[in-house]
Design an enzyme around this catalytic site. Structure first.
Site, short mmCIF file in Angstrom:
data_model
loop_
_atom_site.label_atom_id
_atom_site.label_comp_id
_atom_site.label_asym_id
_atom_site.label_seq_id
_atom_site.Cartn_x
_atom_site.Cartn_y
_atom_site.Cartn_z
N THR A 1 30.96 52.55 45.50
CA THR A 1 30.90 53.99 45.77
C THR A 1 32.23 54.38 46.42
O THR A 1 33.12 53.54 46.57
CB THR A 1 29.74 54.31 46.74
OG1 THR A 1 29.97 53.60 47.96
CG2 THR A 1 28.39 53.96 46.14
N GLN B 1 34.78 31.08 48.11
CA GLN B 1 35.14 31.35 46.71
C GLN B 1 34.24 30.60 45.74
O GLN B 1 33.86 31.13 44.70
CB GLN B 1 36.60 31.00 46.46
CG GLN B 1 37.53 32.15 46.89
CD GLN B 1 38.82 32.17 46.11
OE1 GLN B 1 39.44 31.13 45.94
NE2 GLN B 1 39.23 33.33 45.65
N ASN C 1 37.59 34.26 39.89
CA ASN C 1 36.29 34.88 39.57
C ASN C 1 36.23 35.26 38.09
O ASN C 1 35.21 35.06 37.43
CB ASN C 1 36.02 36.09 40.46
CG ASN C 1 35.50 35.69 41.82
OD1 ASN C 1 34.34 35.33 41.97
ND2 ASN C 1 36.38 35.70 42.82
N GLU D 1 32.84 54.83 49.40
CA GLU D 1 33.04 54.17 50.69
C GLU D 1 33.51 52.74 50.46
O GLU D 1 32.80 51.94 49.82
CB GLU D 1 31.72 54.16 51.47
CG GLU D 1 31.85 53.65 52.87
CD GLU D 1 30.49 53.49 53.56
OE1 GLU D 1 30.45 52.82 54.58
OE2 GLU D 1 29.50 54.02 53.03
N LEU D 2 34.67 52.40 50.99
CA LEU D 2 35.26 51.08 50.75
C LEU D 2 34.33 49.96 51.23
O LEU D 2 33.93 49.95 52.39
CB LEU D 2 36.61 50.99 51.49
CG LEU D 2 37.41 49.73 51.24
CD1 LEU D 2 37.91 49.66 49.81
CD2 LEU D 2 38.58 49.64 52.22
N ASP D 3 33.99 49.05 50.32
CA ASP D 3 33.09 47.92 50.61
C ASP D 3 31.74 48.39 51.14
O ASP D 3 31.03 47.63 51.82
CB ASP D 3 33.73 46.94 51.62
CG ASP D 3 35.04 46.36 51.12
OD1 ASP D 3 35.18 46.18 49.89
OD2 ASP D 3 35.93 46.10 51.94
N ASN E 1 31.79 45.26 42.63
CA ASN E 1 32.84 44.59 43.39
C ASN E 1 32.23 43.37 44.08
O ASN E 1 31.02 43.33 44.33
CB ASN E 1 33.42 45.54 44.44
CG ASN E 1 34.57 44.93 45.20
OD1 ASN E 1 35.43 44.25 44.61
ND2 ASN E 1 34.62 45.12 46.50
N HIS F 1 32.93 41.18 47.62
CA HIS F 1 33.69 41.23 48.87
C HIS F 1 33.35 39.97 49.67
O HIS F 1 32.17 39.65 49.86
CB HIS F 1 33.30 42.47 49.68
CG HIS F 1 34.04 42.54 50.98
ND1 HIS F 1 35.38 42.86 51.05
CD2 HIS F 1 33.63 42.29 52.25
CE1 HIS F 1 35.76 42.81 52.33
NE2 HIS F 1 34.72 42.47 53.07
C1 GRF Z 1 37.84 37.10 45.94
O1 GRF Z 1 37.75 36.26 47.03
C2 GRF Z 1 37.08 38.36 46.18
O2 GRF Z 1 36.12 38.25 47.16
C3 GRF Z 1 38.11 39.36 46.62
O3 GRF Z 1 39.28 38.98 45.95
C4 GRF Z 1 39.26 37.59 45.69
C5 GRF Z 1 39.69 37.38 44.27
O4 GRF Z 1 40.00 36.07 43.99
N1 GRF Z 1 37.66 40.69 46.31
P1 GRF Z 1 40.30 35.60 42.49
O5 GRF Z 1 41.50 36.37 41.98
O6 GRF Z 1 39.07 35.86 41.67
O7 GRF Z 1 40.61 34.13 42.60
#
Ligand code: GRF
Length: 214
Positions: free
Chosen positions: A142, A172, A15, A144-146, A108, A110
């Site tokens: 926040t 991904q 990412n 609260e997780l996720d 974040n 998720h």
């Molecule tokens: C992603 O799939 C994201 O949803 C999660 O951690 C992963 C990170 O992957 N929070 P990368 O390190 O960006 O390949």
């Protein structure tokens, strides 16, 4: 002036790479000031170095509790007064102190269609439940997780006979599209956090923007 951003990672950083590529292409107006990791071996640090982005690493094992680690991280981040903190596979639960210190500035991603499947092993859980749709969600962080207000979701249909690994791979690819886009909405001021809610284009967004992918 471009939005000053830090990206926090613990692992491979695909990412992060999507952000680097989008900024390099001139398609995302972020000033990537720092890539931070809590793991020295995280490959994302190498990606940052290759892109000429400053890096920092502090190992959490050296600290006696969560908040003292988070305060050490904030000392590094606050050197450039960040506008945006992007969690990209940062495998740490943040202390309430950290979340409050950067209220409304932390994003974040998720890998699930939140509020479904917070926590781990989302792909396997989706397959076990027989869901037809899966995807990923970008949200403000926040305590609260996720659980923070959602900005943008990318969804795709689950294929018959698909394995958790195949699904993870497809999700991904969706993340690499939606995460820079959502960060762009925040950086441009189109998406903002206010009093526990996301506002998108000035309107309270009880539901996120949803994009569908193949
Ligand atoms: C992603 O799939 C994201 O949803 C999660 O951690 C992963 C990170 O992957 N929070 P990368 O390190 O960006 O390949």
């Amino acid at each position: 002036m471009a939005c000053r951003a830090a990206i926090l990672i613990s692992g491979s950083g695909t990412n992060l790479q999507a952000f680097i590529d989008r900024v390099a292409a001139g398609a995302l107006d972020l000033d990537l000031r720092l890539v931070f990791s809590n793991r020295p071996a995280a490959f994302g640090l190498e990606r940052a170095r290759q892109a000429g982005i400053p890096t920092a690493c502090i190992e959490h094992g050296e600290f006696e509790d969560r908040e003292s680690f988070d305060r050490a991280v904030a000392d590094v981040l606050d050197e450039f007064d960040p506008d945006l903190i992007v969690l990209a596979g940062f495998m740490r639960i943040l202390s309430p102190w950290f979340v409050g210190h950067y209220e409304g500035k932390i994003l974040n991603i998720h890998p699930a269609l939140l509020p479904k499947y917070p926590g781990l092993n989302t792909h396997r859980r989706v397959l076990e439940a027989g869901d037809k749709w899966h995807g990923s969600t970008v949200h403000f962080v926040t305590e609260e997780l996720d659980g923070g207000p959602r900005i943008l979701q990318g969804r795709l249909r689950v294929c018959d006979g698909e394995t958790a690994e195949q699904l993870q791979h497809r999700v991904q690819a969706v993340e690499h599209r939606i995460y820079p886009e959502a960060a762009g909405l925040v950086a441009s001021g189109r998406a903002v956090y206010r009093d526990g809610e996301a506002l998108i284009d000035g309107q309270p967004a009880s539901d996120p923007i949803v994009q569908t992918f193949d």
